[in-house]
Write an enzyme that holds these catalytic residues in place. Structure first.
Site, PDB file in Angstrom:
ATOM      1  N   GLU A 166      24.875  34.546  -9.326  1.00 51.06           N
ATOM      2  CA  GLU A 166      23.549  33.947  -9.367  1.00 51.06           C
ATOM      3  C   GLU A 166      23.480  32.834 -10.417  1.00 51.06           C
ATOM      4  O   GLU A 166      24.214  32.859 -11.407  1.00 51.06           O
ATOM      5  CB  GLU A 166      22.518  35.024  -9.714  1.00 51.06           C
ATOM      6  CG  GLU A 166      22.435  36.161  -8.692  1.00 51.06           C
ATOM      7  CD  GLU A 166      21.586  35.807  -7.474  1.00 51.06           C
ATOM      8  OE1 GLU A 166      21.592  34.623  -7.061  1.00 51.06           O
ATOM      9  OE2 GLU A 166      20.927  36.707  -6.934  1.00 51.06           O
ATOM     10  N   HIS A 169      23.893  30.393  -5.005  1.00 52.51           N
ATOM     11  CA  HIS A 169      24.861  31.439  -5.351  1.00 52.51           C
ATOM     12  C   HIS A 169      26.028  31.441  -4.373  1.00 52.51           C
ATOM     13  O   HIS A 169      25.882  31.094  -3.201  1.00 52.51           O
ATOM     14  CB  HIS A 169      24.209  32.822  -5.513  1.00 52.51           C
ATOM     15  CG  HIS A 169      23.749  33.508  -4.276  1.00 52.51           C
ATOM     16  ND1 HIS A 169      22.521  34.137  -4.190  1.00 52.51           N
ATOM     17  CD2 HIS A 169      24.341  33.720  -3.074  1.00 52.51           C
ATOM     18  CE1 HIS A 169      22.395  34.690  -2.996  1.00 52.51           C
ATOM     19  NE2 HIS A 169      23.492  34.448  -2.294  1.00 52.51           N
ATOM     20  N   ASP A 222      31.828  40.573  -1.949  1.00 51.21           N
ATOM     21  CA  ASP A 222      30.811  41.324  -2.675  1.00 51.21           C
ATOM     22  C   ASP A 222      30.340  42.548  -1.890  1.00 51.21           C
ATOM     23  O   ASP A 222      30.674  42.710  -0.705  1.00 51.21           O
ATOM     24  CB  ASP A 222      29.622  40.409  -3.030  1.00 51.21           C
ATOM     25  CG  ASP A 222      29.150  39.552  -1.851  1.00 51.21           C
ATOM     26  OD1 ASP A 222      29.506  39.870  -0.703  1.00 51.21           O
ATOM     27  OD2 ASP A 222      28.437  38.570  -2.079  1.00 51.21           O
TER      28      ASP A 222
HETATM   29  C1  GLP Z   1      24.217  36.829   0.602  1.00 55.13           C
HETATM   30  C2  GLP Z   1      25.720  36.952   0.318  1.00 55.13           C
HETATM   31  C3  GLP Z   1      26.346  35.604   0.139  1.00 55.13           C
HETATM   32  C4  GLP Z   1      25.916  34.693   1.270  1.00 55.13           C
HETATM   33  C5  GLP Z   1      24.441  34.460   1.186  1.00 55.13           C
HETATM   34  C6  GLP Z   1      23.917  33.494   2.228  1.00 55.13           C
HETATM   35  O1  GLP Z   1      23.442  36.877  -0.516  1.00 55.13           O
HETATM   36  N1  GLP Z   1      26.023  37.757  -0.810  1.00 55.13           N
HETATM   37  O2  GLP Z   1      27.764  35.749   0.082  1.00 55.13           O
HETATM   38  O3  GLP Z   1      26.609  33.483   1.184  1.00 55.13           O
HETATM   39  O4  GLP Z   1      23.810  35.709   1.362  1.00 55.13           O
HETATM   40  O5  GLP Z   1      23.654  34.159   3.410  1.00 55.13           O
HETATM   41  P1  GLP Z   1      23.364  33.431   4.786  1.00 55.13           P
HETATM   42  O6  GLP Z   1      24.692  32.960   5.273  1.00 55.13           O
HETATM   43  O7  GLP Z   1      22.801  34.526   5.655  1.00 55.13           O
HETATM   44  O8  GLP Z   1      22.414  32.344   4.521  1.00 55.13           O
END
Ligand code: GLP
Length: 242
Positions: free
Chosen positions: A143, A138, A67
């Protein structure tokens, strides 16, 4: 579903990196699906150390990221392109021209999504897709909702997601309101999926995703339909796993 819980972060990172390097050793031209967020960073550090010791090479590999924010120039410090360059690409021997990330600044976003999906079809399938998980379940930026989109698309970010990601920006107003993300169908096409979660704050969503029903209200729960998923958790995130 193979769920593994680790007492020590280091062991989780070594195991995650080991799955990626084993793939590269048997298939140097592997197509990797990569993720941003804090969850995979320790694994990326481990991979960098292994490349620096000549234990593995990414020279023939290619990658597709999940993304990208809409509206941030690629060189913005919080774009996912900058994140990947800093956390991984600039420290390993991958060919930057073969690291694909959606262009969140494309003049025609619908066309950009189609082109990204097409490139994945042409060069894929992804051999190994790395995933984190959002607090609301997500994956990528798919979402929760009553419907999910299969293919790469533009998505409006939930307020809770913008809040969670505001820690990287000066204020929440600067967090983009939209992103381009691979769809759930795109993600499920990967041959193998490696999901990583750390910390107490992920324990409940991990329980819902992997021990609850399959529902679009928790996009990660759709991974239960995939035949080859490995989940690496620290003890806190795996609190409710039996
Ligand atoms: C973001 C990304 C996701 C990721 C999520 C969790 O929103 N788009 O791909 O998995 O955050 O992030 P973290 O690993 O920092 O908890």
């Amino acid at each position: 579903m193979n769920i593994r819980i680790f007492e020590h972060e280091e062991d989780l990172n070594v195991t995650g990196a080991g799955i990626i390097t084993s793939l590269l050793q048997t298939k140097p031209r592997a197509v990797l699906g990569l993720a941003t967020g804090s969850s995979p960073v320790g694994i990326y550090k481990q991979l960098i150390a292994m490349v620096q010791k000549d234990l593995v090479s990414f020279a023939q590999a290619s990658s597709f990221n999940l993304d990208e924010y809409v509206g941030l120039p690629a060189e913005h410090s919080e774009s996912y392109r900058s994140f990947m360059n800093e956390q991984l690409f600039h420290h390993i021997d991958i060919d930057l021209d073969k690291t694909y990330i959606p262009d969140g600044n494309a003049p025609d976003l619908t066309q950009e999504c189609e082109a990204y999906e097409q490139r994945l079809e042409d060069r894929g399938p992804v051999d190994l897709q790395i995933l984190g998980i959002g607090h609301n379940g997500h994956i990528g930026f798919n979402e929760p909702g009553t419907e999910l989109t299969g293919r790469t698309h533009v998505v409006a970010l939930k307020e809770e997601t913008r809040k969670a990601n505001a820690r990287f920006f000066d204020s929440i107003d600067q967090v983009p309101t939209q992103a381009i993300t691979m769809g759930v169908g795109t993600i499920l096409k990967a041959k193998q999926i490696l999901l990583i979660a750390r910390g107490e704050e992920k324990a409940e969503i991990i329980r819902q995703a992997f021990m609850g029903p399959i529902t679009t209200e928790c996009p990660a729960s759709l991974l239960q339909c995939h035949p080859n998923v490995v989940v690496l958790l620290d003890r806190a995130a795996g609190r409710w796993v039996k």
